[in-house]
Write an enzyme that holds these catalytic residues in place. Structure first.
Site, PDB file in Angstrom:
ATOM      1  N   LYS A  14      34.992  45.303  17.450  1.00  0.00           N
ATOM      2  CA  LYS A  14      34.271  44.187  17.557  1.00  0.00           C
ATOM      3  C   LYS A  14      33.818  43.604  19.018  1.00  0.00           C
ATOM      4  O   LYS A  14      33.601  43.939  20.380  1.00  0.00           O
ATOM      5  CB  LYS A  14      32.734  45.320  17.252  1.00  0.00           C
ATOM      6  CG  LYS A  14      32.460  46.370  16.012  1.00  0.00           C
ATOM      7  CD  LYS A  14      31.575  47.024  14.683  1.00  0.00           C
ATOM      8  CE  LYS A  14      30.775  45.735  14.141  1.00  0.00           C
ATOM      9  NZ  LYS A  14      31.582  45.021  13.025  1.00  0.00           N
ATOM     10  N   ARG A  21      23.116  50.011  12.218  1.00  0.00           N
ATOM     11  CA  ARG A  21      24.274  50.213  11.126  1.00  0.00           C
ATOM     12  C   ARG A  21      23.463  50.885   9.726  1.00  0.00           C
ATOM     13  O   ARG A  21      23.787  51.343   8.859  1.00  0.00           O
ATOM     14  CB  ARG A  21      23.616  48.500  10.350  1.00  0.00           C
ATOM     15  CG  ARG A  21      25.061  47.897  10.824  1.00  0.00           C
ATOM     16  CD  ARG A  21      24.772  45.934  10.216  1.00  0.00           C
ATOM     17  NE  ARG A  21      25.902  45.590   9.528  1.00  0.00           N
ATOM     18  CZ  ARG A  21      26.366  44.715  10.929  1.00  0.00           C
ATOM     19  NH1 ARG A  21      25.881  45.053  12.056  1.00  0.00           N
ATOM     20  NH2 ARG A  21      27.456  44.103  10.255  1.00  0.00           N
ATOM     21  N   ARG A  39      38.778  34.524  10.732  1.00  0.00           N
ATOM     22  CA  ARG A  39      38.209  34.220  12.737  1.00  0.00           C
ATOM     23  C   ARG A  39      37.718  32.709  11.736  1.00  0.00           C
ATOM     24  O   ARG A  39      37.372  32.038  11.547  1.00  0.00           O
ATOM     25  CB  ARG A  39      37.152  35.426  12.143  1.00  0.00           C
ATOM     26  CG  ARG A  39      36.084  35.280  13.019  1.00  0.00           C
ATOM     27  CD  ARG A  39      35.182  36.254  13.558  1.00  0.00           C
ATOM     28  NE  ARG A  39      34.359  36.350  11.962  1.00  0.00           N
ATOM     29  CZ  ARG A  39      33.836  38.384  12.007  1.00  0.00           C
ATOM     30  NH1 ARG A  39      34.280  38.213  13.051  1.00  0.00           N
ATOM     31  NH2 ARG A  39      33.356  38.122  10.827  1.00  0.00           N
ATOM     32  N   ARG A  74      31.711  31.188  10.412  1.00  0.00           N
ATOM     33  CA  ARG A  74      30.727  31.671   9.879  1.00  0.00           C
ATOM     34  C   ARG A  74      31.103  31.557   7.899  1.00  0.00           C
ATOM     35  O   ARG A  74      31.761  31.760   7.501  1.00  0.00           O
ATOM     36  CB  ARG A  74      30.648  33.163  10.261  1.00  0.00           C
ATOM     37  CG  ARG A  74      30.689  33.643  11.740  1.00  0.00           C
ATOM     38  CD  ARG A  74      30.176  34.747  11.797  1.00  0.00           C
ATOM     39  NE  ARG A  74      29.649  36.093  11.386  1.00  0.00           N
ATOM     40  CZ  ARG A  74      30.144  36.634  10.953  1.00  0.00           C
ATOM     41  NH1 ARG A  74      30.605  37.726  12.226  1.00  0.00           N
ATOM     42  NH2 ARG A  74      29.150  37.912  10.211  1.00  0.00           N
ATOM     43  N   ARG A  99      30.019  43.353   2.461  1.00  0.00           N
ATOM     44  CA  ARG A  99      30.060  43.903   3.309  1.00  0.00           C
ATOM     45  C   ARG A  99      30.438  45.533   4.411  1.00  0.00           C
ATOM     46  O   ARG A  99      29.790  46.213   4.662  1.00  0.00           O
ATOM     47  CB  ARG A  99      30.243  42.658   5.097  1.00  0.00           C
ATOM     48  CG  ARG A  99      29.207  41.461   4.711  1.00  0.00           C
ATOM     49  CD  ARG A  99      29.973  40.281   5.429  1.00  0.00           C
ATOM     50  NE  ARG A  99      29.922  40.217   6.810  1.00  0.00           N
ATOM     51  CZ  ARG A  99      31.090  39.561   6.961  1.00  0.00           C
ATOM     52  NH1 ARG A  99      31.004  38.583   6.575  1.00  0.00           N
ATOM     53  NH2 ARG A  99      31.754  39.793   8.311  1.00  0.00           N
TER      54      ARG A  99
END
Ligand code: ADP
Ligand code: AMP
Length: 221
Positions: free
Chosen positions: A13, A88, A127, A167, A178
């Site tokens: 996203k 969400r 990431r 992160r 998640r």
């Protein structure tokens, strides 16, 4: 045009939103980015949500909807919005309807990034972002261009910084939580938008450039 990019953590996203911002002057509203900024600045909201985010659970609907609502106040009507990581839950979807109505905006499309869950752990644990400008990278799928020169420190393609960060919630254990949150609370909001006939789907497992092309096609850009 106002759109939602919908998909589980790591679906791409943020990566795709950044391209739409660059190419079409749209505005990305990422509740995750806003919450991370609040945590960093140690605002009252930030202090309240820090542990929840680190655990990979969802923060309260009112907190994120307030953040979105505040952003919209300052945004000119002519600028299209990309909602990234919001809504969400069903409650957030209802709140978004109210917020948009207040600002005389409508939701044009919900773009679902369809991905294979098994690939997401690898995407998320690899990431990293530029600490200076926030550009997104991946250890395997999207290294900065100068990674070809092994003797040089990695340099951001966009701003040249050699400072990168990861992160704290991008670890395998939190990713599982998640994903479970996505399955239980976020995926069920899709039928609501399907009823309105505004859902379009793209194959999020394709290469980054191909996903962008698909999104441009389904949005008629
Ligand atoms: P999200 O915002 O949905 O959580 P990101 O856009 O941050 O996901 O993408 C997660 C990671 O996967 C990033 O490191 C990104 O570079 C990488 N990535 C994004 N899209 C793809 C893709 N189509 N193929 C391979 N890797 C991707
Ligand atoms: P993201 O950057 O979208 O992956 O979000 C990171 C974390 O921020 C999530 O795991 C949640 O803890 C929190 N968060 C972000 N957006 C929302 C939202 N719309 N509703 C609830 N929690 C959110």
């Amino acid at each position: 045009m106002n759109i939602i990019l919908l998909g589980p953590p790591g679906a791409g996203k943020g990566t795709q939103a950044a391209r739409l911002v660059e190419r079409y002057g749209m505005r990305q509203l990422s509740t995750g980015d806003m919450l991370r900024a609040a945590v960093k600045a140690e605002t009252p909201t930030g202090l309240r949500v820090k542990a929840i985010m680190e655990a990979g659970e969802l923060v309260s609907d009112d907190v994120v909807s307030t953040l979105i609502s505040e952003e919209l106040v300052a945004l000119p009507q002519t600028v299209g919005i990309i909602f990234d990581g919001y809504p969400r839950t069903a409650a957030q979807a209802r709140q978004l309807d109210e917020i948009l109505a207040r600002h005389h905006r409508k939701l044009d499309r919900v773009v679902e990034l369809e991905v294979d869950e098994d690939a997401l752990v690898e995407r998320i644990t690899g990431r990293f972002t530029c600490a200076h400008c926030g550009a997104g990278y991946h250890d395997k799928f999207k290294l900065p261009k100068n990674a070809l020169h092994e003797d040089e420190p990695l340099r951001c393609d966009h701003c040249g910084s050699t400072d990168f960060k990861r992160r704290p919630d991008d670890n395998e254990e939190t990713v599982r939580t998640r994903m479970a949150e996505y399955r239980a609370k976020t995926a069920p909001i899709l039928p609501l938008y399907e009823e309105r006939g505004i859902v379009v789907r793209v194959d999020g497992m394709a290469d980054i450039d191909i996903v962008t092309q698909q999104i441009e096609r389904v949005l008629g850009l």
